[in-house]
Write a protein that holds these residues in place. Structure first.
Motif, PDB file in Angstrom:
ATOM      1  N   ALA A  20      -2.482   4.489  11.111  1.00  0.00           N
ATOM      2  CA  ALA A  20      -3.434   3.309  11.028  1.00  0.00           C
ATOM      3  C   ALA A  20      -3.044   1.909  11.236  1.00  0.00           C
ATOM      4  N   THR A  21      -1.992   1.516  10.878  1.00  0.00           N
ATOM      5  CA  THR A  21      -1.297   0.332  11.445  1.00  0.00           C
ATOM      6  C   THR A  21      -0.937   0.222  12.790  1.00  0.00           C
ATOM      7  N   GLU A  22      -0.470   1.349  13.337  1.00  0.00           N
ATOM      8  CA  GLU A  22      -0.565   1.139  14.655  1.00  0.00           C
ATOM      9  C   GLU A  22      -1.648   1.056  15.530  1.00  0.00           C
ATOM     10  N   LYS A  23      -2.691   1.332  14.822  1.00  0.00           N
ATOM     11  CA  LYS A  23      -4.091   1.115  15.536  1.00  0.00           C
ATOM     12  C   LYS A  23      -4.614  -0.429  15.206  1.00  0.00           C
ATOM     13  N   GLY A  24      -3.786  -1.283  14.451  1.00  0.00           N
ATOM     14  CA  GLY A  24      -4.135  -2.623  14.152  1.00  0.00           C
ATOM     15  C   GLY A  24      -4.938  -2.495  12.706  1.00  0.00           C
ATOM     16  N   ILE A  25      -5.001  -1.613  11.849  1.00  0.00           N
ATOM     17  CA  ILE A  25      -5.717  -1.552  10.739  1.00  0.00           C
ATOM     18  C   ILE A  25      -4.566  -2.061   9.809  1.00  0.00           C
ATOM     19  N   LEU A  26      -5.053  -3.113   8.822  1.00  0.00           N
ATOM     20  CA  LEU A  26      -4.362  -3.477   7.864  1.00  0.00           C
ATOM     21  C   LEU A  26      -4.392  -2.598   6.384  1.00  0.00           C
ATOM     22  N   ILE A  27      -3.586  -1.981   5.655  1.00  0.00           N
ATOM     23  CA  ILE A  27      -3.816  -0.974   4.513  1.00  0.00           C
ATOM     24  C   ILE A  27      -3.347  -2.203   3.417  1.00  0.00           C
ATOM     25  N   VAL A  28      -4.103  -2.176   2.624  1.00  0.00           N
ATOM     26  CA  VAL A  28      -3.721  -2.826   1.356  1.00  0.00           C
ATOM     27  C   VAL A  28      -3.724  -2.039   0.117  1.00  0.00           C
ATOM     28  N   ALA A  29      -2.754  -1.663  -0.491  1.00  0.00           N
ATOM     29  CA  ALA A  29      -2.687  -0.636  -1.493  1.00  0.00           C
ATOM     30  C   ALA A  29      -2.250  -0.986  -3.054  1.00  0.00           C
ATOM     31  N   ALA A  30      -2.635  -0.525  -3.918  1.00  0.00           N
ATOM     32  CA  ALA A  30      -2.288  -0.947  -5.363  1.00  0.00           C
ATOM     33  C   ALA A  30      -1.417  -0.236  -5.726  1.00  0.00           C
ATOM     34  N   TYR A  31      -0.198  -0.929  -6.490  1.00  0.00           N
ATOM     35  CA  TYR A  31       0.676   0.026  -7.154  1.00  0.00           C
ATOM     36  C   TYR A  31       0.184   0.572  -8.499  1.00  0.00           C
ATOM     37  N   SER A  32       0.961   1.502  -8.846  1.00  0.00           N
ATOM     38  CA  SER A  32       0.574   2.387 -10.117  1.00  0.00           C
ATOM     39  C   SER A  32       0.624   1.135 -11.324  1.00  0.00           C
ATOM     40  N   ASN A  33      -0.431   1.095 -12.132  1.00  0.00           N
ATOM     41  CA  ASN A  33      -0.235   0.500 -13.512  1.00  0.00           C
ATOM     42  C   ASN A  33       0.543   0.854 -14.456  1.00  0.00           C
ATOM     43  N   GLN A  34       1.162   1.878 -14.221  1.00  0.00           N
ATOM     44  CA  GLN A  34       2.192   2.480 -15.162  1.00  0.00           C
ATOM     45  C   GLN A  34       3.622   1.956 -14.395  1.00  0.00           C
ATOM     46  N   GLN A  35       4.653   2.174 -15.126  1.00  0.00           N
ATOM     47  CA  GLN A  35       5.874   1.748 -14.611  1.00  0.00           C
ATOM     48  C   GLN A  35       6.615   2.932 -13.954  1.00  0.00           C
ATOM     49  N   ALA A  36       6.714   2.736 -12.668  1.00  0.00           N
ATOM     50  CA  ALA A  36       7.062   3.696 -11.765  1.00  0.00           C
ATOM     51  C   ALA A  36       7.985   3.290 -10.634  1.00  0.00           C
ATOM     52  N   GLU A  37       9.081   4.056 -10.341  1.00  0.00           N
ATOM     53  CA  GLU A  37       9.864   3.420  -9.312  1.00  0.00           C
ATOM     54  C   GLU A  37       9.185   3.067  -8.002  1.00  0.00           C
ATOM     55  N   ALA A  38       8.410   3.827  -7.596  1.00  0.00           N
ATOM     56  CA  ALA A  38       7.528   3.739  -6.302  1.00  0.00           C
ATOM     57  C   ALA A  38       6.261   4.116  -6.267  1.00  0.00           C
ATOM     58  N   THR A  39       5.314   3.604  -5.845  1.00  0.00           N
ATOM     59  CA  THR A  39       3.863   4.200  -5.566  1.00  0.00           C
ATOM     60  C   THR A  39       3.592   4.181  -3.917  1.00  0.00           C
ATOM     61  N   TYR A  40       3.167   5.339  -3.475  1.00  0.00           N
ATOM     62  CA  TYR A  40       2.934   5.436  -2.173  1.00  0.00           C
ATOM     63  C   TYR A  40       1.315   5.656  -1.936  1.00  0.00           C
ATOM     64  N   PRO A  41       0.748   4.855  -1.098  1.00  0.00           N
ATOM     65  CA  PRO A  41       1.550   4.172   0.036  1.00  0.00           C
ATOM     66  C   PRO A  41       1.838   2.740  -0.270  1.00  0.00           C
ATOM     67  N   ALA A  42       1.511   2.071  -1.468  1.00  0.00           N
ATOM     68  CA  ALA A  42       1.773   0.647  -1.640  1.00  0.00           C
ATOM     69  C   ALA A  42       3.386   0.229  -1.235  1.00  0.00           C
ATOM     70  N   SER A  43       4.166   1.348  -1.621  1.00  0.00           N
ATOM     71  CA  SER A  43       5.892   1.217  -1.355  1.00  0.00           C
ATOM     72  C   SER A  43       6.222   1.148  -0.084  1.00  0.00           C
ATOM     73  N   PHE A  44       5.346   1.381   1.164  1.00  0.00           N
ATOM     74  CA  PHE A  44       5.851   1.381   2.279  1.00  0.00           C
ATOM     75  C   PHE A  44       5.849   0.077   2.905  1.00  0.00           C
ATOM     76  N   PRO A  45       6.820  -0.717   3.519  1.00  0.00           N
ATOM     77  CA  PRO A  45       7.062  -1.943   4.021  1.00  0.00           C
ATOM     78  C   PRO A  45       5.807  -2.038   4.760  1.00  0.00           C
ATOM     79  N   PHE A  46       5.173  -1.253   5.641  1.00  0.00           N
ATOM     80  CA  PHE A  46       4.319  -1.627   6.772  1.00  0.00           C
ATOM     81  C   PHE A  46       2.826  -1.622   6.095  1.00  0.00           C
ATOM     82  N   VAL A  47       2.857  -1.317   4.832  1.00  0.00           N
ATOM     83  CA  VAL A  47       1.622  -1.351   4.071  1.00  0.00           C
ATOM     84  C   VAL A  47       1.781  -2.697   2.744  1.00  0.00           C
TER      85      VAL A  47
END
Length: 327
Positions: A108-135
């Protein structure tokens, strides 16, 4: 991508929302105590920030508020096919990394689409896709004495709000509602007005509009207070405890009196507290014109009547702010 919804609130009347159902046709959904689904909240915050936005809704979230990783991947693929500009995701996997999710997000990003993603509302080490640096990840940290509305971490590509509560004012409910999903929708809606996403989010963090209004100072300034519920004991208490009000009028009669230059020049602060969004919307232009014609008067709104773009445009034209307690 979100839940399904009826979108029958007056706020959605003239807005552009298209559902791409496919395998999720007639997806069942739950309404909360206020009578809204999750998607209705999220779409409303996007459309408040950009009423001209066109939303393509893929309702992958089920009645139990969950969706599968496969649904997420297929939903992303569908939105890539639709050639959207931004994908808003108020969801993610906080338990496990999936290579397939990363691959479709990269596509998606390579096609110029911006992804805006919410992190989990819980305490979590990571949330995917929010934790990806290109998101662009969005989360809230409830700070004790927040100064800025949000910060932008360029390294992680994260937007971090200093408070996780957002007014449902535009939906006719003058109460605060929590959630990273709403923060995510605010960011998506705001950025949908632009093409240079990172540049714009970074610039806004440096703007005075990104600072919370210092409401404590209202005790030190003479205030002309306009309200649509002048008789309510709670409102009278707010007037006494939060402001130094010298004069208080009903909103409609006050707006008429403000046509008189003498009334306008008497008080350094005009405080507007109207809790019915649909009603006060008719006065938006009049409030802006009054603010332009009276640069000596500080305008403060208790509820977020104006979106970020409207306030930025006003600031560019006048070099002054339309102050609100929240964005």
């Amino acid at each position: 991508m979100d839940s399904n919804g009826a979108f029958d609130n007056p706020f959605f009347q003239d807005k552009k929302i298209v559902k791409i159902d496919c395998k999720w046709k007639d997806q069942e959904y739950n309404k909360d105590a206020f009578g809204f689904t999750h998607a209705e909240y999220v779409c409303s915050f996007i459309l408040k920030e950009n009423p001209e936005a066109e939303i393509v809704l893929v309702p992958i979230v089920r009645k139990n508020k969950k969706s599968t990783v496969l649904d997420m991947i297929e939903g992303l693929e569908l939105l890539i096919e639709e050639q959207v500009d931004i994908i808003n995701m108020s969801m993610g996997d906080e338990y496990k990394y999936h290579k397939e999710v990363e691959e479709v997000c990269r596509a998606a990003t390579e096609k110029g689409i911006l992804i805006v993603a919410a992190y989990s509302n819980q305490q979590a080490e990571a949330t995917y896709p929010a934790s990806f640096p290109f998101v662009m990840g969005v989360r809230c940290l409830d700070m004790e004495k927040p100064v800025q509305v949000f910060q932008y971490d360029e390294k992680k590509n994260d937007v971090i709000f200093s408070c996780g509560l957002f007014f449902l004012y535009h939906l006719g409910i003058p109460v605060l509602h929590p959630g990273n999903s709403l923060a995510c929708a605010v960011v998506t809606g705001y950025l949908s007005n632009y093409k240079q996403y990172q540049q714009e989010i970074l610039q806004f963090t440096l703007n005075t509009l990104n600072k919370y209004y210092p409401y404590q100072t209202l005790k030190q300034k003479q205030c002309y207070f306009l309200t649509n519920r002048i008789e309510e004991p709670l409102e009278q208490r707010f007037i006494r405890e939060v402001t130094r009000t010298e004069r208080c009028d009903t909103f409609e009669s006050g707006m008429e009196k403000l046509r008189n230059t003498k009334t306008a020049e008497q008080y350094p602060v005009l405080f507007i507290d109207h809790n019915n969004y649909q009603e006060i919307c008719e006065y938006k232009e009049r409030i802006k014109i009054y603010a332009m014609e009276h640069p000596e008067t500080e305008i403060v709104l208790r509820y977020p009547l104006f979106n970020i773009m409207e306030r930025l445009d006003f600031q560019k034209k006048t070099n002054r702010n339309l102050n609100q307690f929240t964005v």
